[in-house]
Design an enzyme around this catalytic site. Sequence first.
Site, PDB file in Angstrom:
ATOM      1  N   HIS A 128      31.750  42.941  34.996  1.00 36.38           N
ATOM      2  CA  HIS A 128      31.648  44.135  35.829  1.00 36.38           C
ATOM      3  C   HIS A 128      31.726  43.769  37.307  1.00 36.38           C
ATOM      4  CE1 HIS A 128      29.921  45.497  32.021  1.00 36.38           C
ATOM      5  NE2 HIS A 128      30.185  46.733  32.396  1.00 36.38           N
ATOM      6  N   HIS A 186      39.285  53.813  33.032  1.00 39.37           N
ATOM      7  CA  HIS A 186      37.942  53.677  32.445  1.00 39.37           C
ATOM      8  C   HIS A 186      37.176  54.998  32.507  1.00 39.37           C
ATOM      9  CE1 HIS A 186      34.679  51.452  30.770  1.00 39.37           C
ATOM     10  NE2 HIS A 186      33.949  51.349  31.865  1.00 39.37           N
ATOM     11  N   ASP A 240      34.864  45.920  34.805  1.00 37.57           N
ATOM     12  CA  ASP A 240      34.635  47.350  34.632  1.00 37.57           C
ATOM     13  C   ASP A 240      33.854  47.963  35.807  1.00 37.57           C
ATOM     14  OD1 ASP A 240      35.799  46.982  32.170  1.00 37.57           O
ATOM     15  OD2 ASP A 240      34.178  47.934  31.038  1.00 37.57           O
TER      16      ASP A 240
END
Length: 234
Positions: free
Chosen positions: A198, A104, A53
Amino acid sequence: MSATARLLLAALATALLLGGTAPAAATPPRGPATPDIVDTTRHGGRAVALTFDDGPDPRNTPRLLDVLRAHHVKAVFCLWGDHVREHPWLVRRIVAEGHTLCNHSLHHDDLSTASPHAIRADLLATSAAIRAAVPHARIPYFRAPYGAWGQTPEVAASLGMQPLGWRLAVGDWDPPGTDVLVERLLSGLEPRAVVLLHDGGGDRAQTVDAVARVVPRLRAEGWHFGLPSPPGRG
């Protein structure tokens, strides 16, 4: 020339500019999206799907891509629209190396209380930013910032994106040390898990280092790396 052919040519050109040959892309998920939040892999057994992410990030994403390429792993990159606009070349590299894209949101806002109209505008703007970097890019997934879903699953599905959740989050947004991340990954993993990690939103050097250590160990233990359940299989 078809849109698919143009995308493949663009991916090949980007890969050649990066000094290598274009790898085989992961097979993109197909089918009608549903509002169901998927958190398992499309295939069974000792499978795991790695998702990253908040990128792309010019410090961490290139290192991560190097690690994934070295171990022949395809992953899902959940892209933050503002970062896409800042670093479009990284989106082109992600696609050229055969990874799958996920929307996202544009500013990483909590959309859980937003109206369907506002959510739709945000998701469309994010997808437009991604396609400005890579025309005709397929974006089969959407992940809500903070996992705060609200009405986003229904809106994402109406735009052809499957809501993407996770089975394992190792808390790398607050870096605890590479050794801790390795332990959390190895102890928390279960078959068919979608794993939340991430590559952006802060210093993710520990995440990249942990992935570099964990991937070969999992391979040695008989795990394989795949993609989340495709649209239509929530």
